[in-house]
Design an enzyme around this catalytic site. Sequence first.
Site, PDB file in Angstrom:
ATOM      1  N   ALA A  17      39.814  38.791  47.745  1.00 12.08           N
ATOM      2  CA  ALA A  17      39.429  38.032  48.931  1.00 12.08           C
ATOM      3  C   ALA A  17      40.295  36.779  48.970  1.00 12.08           C
ATOM      4  O   ALA A  17      40.776  36.311  47.924  1.00 12.08           O
ATOM      5  CB  ALA A  17      37.956  37.665  48.856  1.00 12.08           C
ATOM      6  N   GLY A  38      38.255  41.458  45.416  1.00 12.78           N
ATOM      7  CA  GLY A  38      38.029  42.261  46.619  1.00 12.78           C
ATOM      8  C   GLY A  38      38.978  43.444  46.739  1.00 12.78           C
ATOM      9  O   GLY A  38      38.658  44.431  47.403  1.00 12.78           O
TER      10      GLY A  38
END
Length: 260
Positions: free
Chosen positions: A66, A111
Site C-alpha cells: 500500500a 498490500g
Amino acid sequence: MEWNTILLEKEGNIALLTINRPKALNALNPEVLTELGQAVDAISADDEIFVVILKGAGEKAFVAGADITAMKDMTALEGRNFGQLGQEVFKKLEYMPKPIIAAINGFALGGGCELAMACDIRVASEKSKFGQPEVGLGITPGFAGTQRLPRLVGKGRAKELIYTADIIGAADAHRIGLVNHVVPEDQLLEFCKNMAKRIASKGQIAVRLCKSAIDQGLEMDVDKGIAYEAEVFGLCFATTDQTEGMTAFVEKRKPNFTGK
Ligand code: CAA
C-alpha cells in the site's frame, strides 16, 4: 476503458492486467485500488476473457505494498476506510468468476503480497521477494493479509512472517506454499501464458464452477461444501460443454467447447 494506473490488454481469451505505477514500485493508493476494481468489473463483463494474468509494471516489483506516502497522515477513520477499500477490491478480484494468475516479477510486499494472495494461482520469478512488513511501520496488514496468509501457509508460518516483518525469497515462498511455482525471470510471463492457455482450452463453465466450489466451499463446513459440490456437478449436466466434452472423449477427438 482507459485508466491512469492500470493496463488491460487482451491476447485471445487471455487478459493481461498490469498495475502500472512503476516509479512507485506499483504501490497501491486509492486511485490504483479504484481503477483495479473497475478493471475487474470490465473483465467480469467481457465474455471474450476466460483467464487473467495479473502483473506489475517495470523490472523491480509486482507491488511494493500500500502507498506509504498516501497513508502517512491518515486519521483512524481514513485508515479504516482505506483498508476497507483494499479489502473490497481484493474480494471482488478473488470472487470474480474467471481464474486469475499472479505473475510475480519482483517485490510483493504488504498490500502486494496480499494482492497476490487474492489471486487463484501464484507464479514467482526467482528474484521475487515476499513479506508483510507492516509492523515495521507501526501498523497491521490491512488488505486481509492476517486472514489470507494463515489460510494459505498455516497459522504458525503466517504469524512468524507477520510478527517479524521478515522478507523471504522465492524459494522459501515456494517451500511454505505461498507460491505454486518459481521460474527464471525471463520465462515468467511465458510460463503464466502457457498455464492460462491450458485453462482457457477447457470447458469454461466447468472451470468457473470449480472456482466457485473451492472458494465457497472453503467458507462452509465440509458437509455443506460437499453438498455444494454435488449441486455444481449436477449443473454441469445441463450444459452443452458436458455433452461435447464427453462425446469428444467417446469419439476420440478434441472437444470443441462453446461455454454453453
Ligand atoms: N509506498 C509508497 N512509495 C513506495 C513504496 C510504498 N509501499 N514502495 C516503494 N515506493 C517508492 C519509493 O518511495 C521510491 O520513490 P522515490 O523514487 O520517489 O523515492 C520508489 O518507490 C523506489 O523505491 P526505493 O527507492 O525504496 O527502491 P529500493 O530498491 O531501494 O527498495 C523496497 C525497494 C525494499 C521495496 C522499498 O521500496 C520498500 O521497502 N518499500 C516499502 C515496502 C513496504 O513496507 N510495504 C508495505 C506497505 S504497508 C501496507 O502494504 C499495508 C497494508 O497491508 C494495506
